[in-house]
Design a protein around this motif. Structure first.
Motif, PDB file in Angstrom:
ATOM      1  N   LYS A  42     -35.005  70.878 -72.726  1.00  0.00           N
ATOM      2  CA  LYS A  42     -34.067  69.960 -73.264  1.00  0.00           C
ATOM      3  C   LYS A  42     -34.695  69.453 -74.653  1.00  0.00           C
ATOM      4  O   LYS A  42     -34.191  69.217 -75.538  1.00  0.00           O
ATOM      5  CB  LYS A  42     -33.519  69.040 -72.487  1.00  0.00           C
ATOM      6  CG  LYS A  42     -32.417  68.136 -72.999  1.00  0.00           C
ATOM      7  CD  LYS A  42     -31.314  68.821 -73.648  1.00  0.00           C
ATOM      8  CE  LYS A  42     -30.532  67.684 -74.086  1.00  0.00           C
ATOM      9  NZ  LYS A  42     -30.437  67.137 -75.420  1.00  0.00           N
ATOM     10  N   GLU A  47     -30.810  68.489 -81.723  1.00  0.00           N
ATOM     11  CA  GLU A  47     -29.489  67.637 -81.340  1.00  0.00           C
ATOM     12  C   GLU A  47     -29.272  67.133 -80.110  1.00  0.00           C
ATOM     13  O   GLU A  47     -29.724  67.767 -79.121  1.00  0.00           O
ATOM     14  CB  GLU A  47     -28.390  68.389 -81.710  1.00  0.00           C
ATOM     15  CG  GLU A  47     -28.674  69.196 -83.098  1.00  0.00           C
ATOM     16  CD  GLU A  47     -28.845  70.623 -83.448  1.00  0.00           C
ATOM     17  OE1 GLU A  47     -28.562  71.168 -84.177  1.00  0.00           O
ATOM     18  OE2 GLU A  47     -29.176  71.189 -82.215  1.00  0.00           O
ATOM     19  N   ASP A  48     -28.662  65.877 -80.023  1.00  0.00           N
ATOM     20  CA  ASP A  48     -28.481  65.345 -78.417  1.00  0.00           C
ATOM     21  C   ASP A  48     -27.472  66.281 -77.845  1.00  0.00           C
ATOM     22  O   ASP A  48     -27.494  66.396 -76.651  1.00  0.00           O
ATOM     23  CB  ASP A  48     -27.821  63.703 -78.685  1.00  0.00           C
ATOM     24  CG  ASP A  48     -28.910  62.781 -79.026  1.00  0.00           C
ATOM     25  OD1 ASP A  48     -30.128  63.041 -78.832  1.00  0.00           O
ATOM     26  OD2 ASP A  48     -28.712  62.095 -79.811  1.00  0.00           O
ATOM     27  N   ASP A  49     -26.792  66.646 -78.714  1.00  0.00           N
ATOM     28  CA  ASP A  49     -25.331  67.614 -78.218  1.00  0.00           C
ATOM     29  C   ASP A  49     -25.950  69.098 -78.531  1.00  0.00           C
ATOM     30  O   ASP A  49     -26.516  69.472 -79.295  1.00  0.00           O
ATOM     31  CB  ASP A  49     -24.053  67.496 -78.778  1.00  0.00           C
ATOM     32  CG  ASP A  49     -23.097  68.229 -78.745  1.00  0.00           C
ATOM     33  OD1 ASP A  49     -23.106  68.990 -77.487  1.00  0.00           O
ATOM     34  OD2 ASP A  49     -22.119  68.453 -79.444  1.00  0.00           O
TER      35      ASP A  49
END
Length: 135
Positions: A42, A47-49
């Motif tokens: 992760k 990007e967070d999304d």
């Protein structure tokens, strides 16, 4: 298959054989559900999304397997190794990627030949992305 009554032969692509866009979207969505919860993978996604990464992977896989050329139209040549160079892709990251992708491929419940064809490519690609052996 032929293009018209007397036309040249038209070969069905792997993209078509396995169900086209919907199948690749399911593959990628399942894969990224695993990545979202993975403490090693992760953080590699800026990007967070994960939506933009999922869209890029979907477009890439669709194009690779004979679907629309949208990936290249928007992003140019794939240059997979170059695009992954900024990230530490070691054997642990590769194996985690493969674990999530294996689950995603299995969830598609493709016929054995198509599942193995897809998996063989994904496995080769994952091994090719390793760019360090540092932990």
């Amino acid at each position: 298959m032929r293009d018209g009554e007397n036309g040249a032969g038209v070969e069905e692509t792997f993209f078509d054989q396995i169900g086209g866009h919907d199948t690749f979207r399911r593959l990628v969505d399942t894969f990224y559900r695993g990545v979202a919860a993975d403490p090693v993978l992760k953080p590699m996604y800026p990007e967070d999304d994960l939506g933009p990464a999922a869209e890029r992977l979907t477009l890439f896989l669709e194009q690779y397997w004979g679907g629309p050329g949208t990936y290249s139209e928007h992003r140019g040549h794939p240059r997979l190794r170059m695009r992954h160079q900024p990230f530490k892709v070691n054997p642990d990251a590769r194996d985690r990627w493969l674990t999530h992708m294996r689950s995603a491929v299995d969830a598609l419940e493709l016929p054995p030949l198509q599942a193995e064809t897809l998996w063989a490519y994904l496995e080769r690609a994952a091994f090719a992305m390793v760019n360090t052996f540092e932990e």
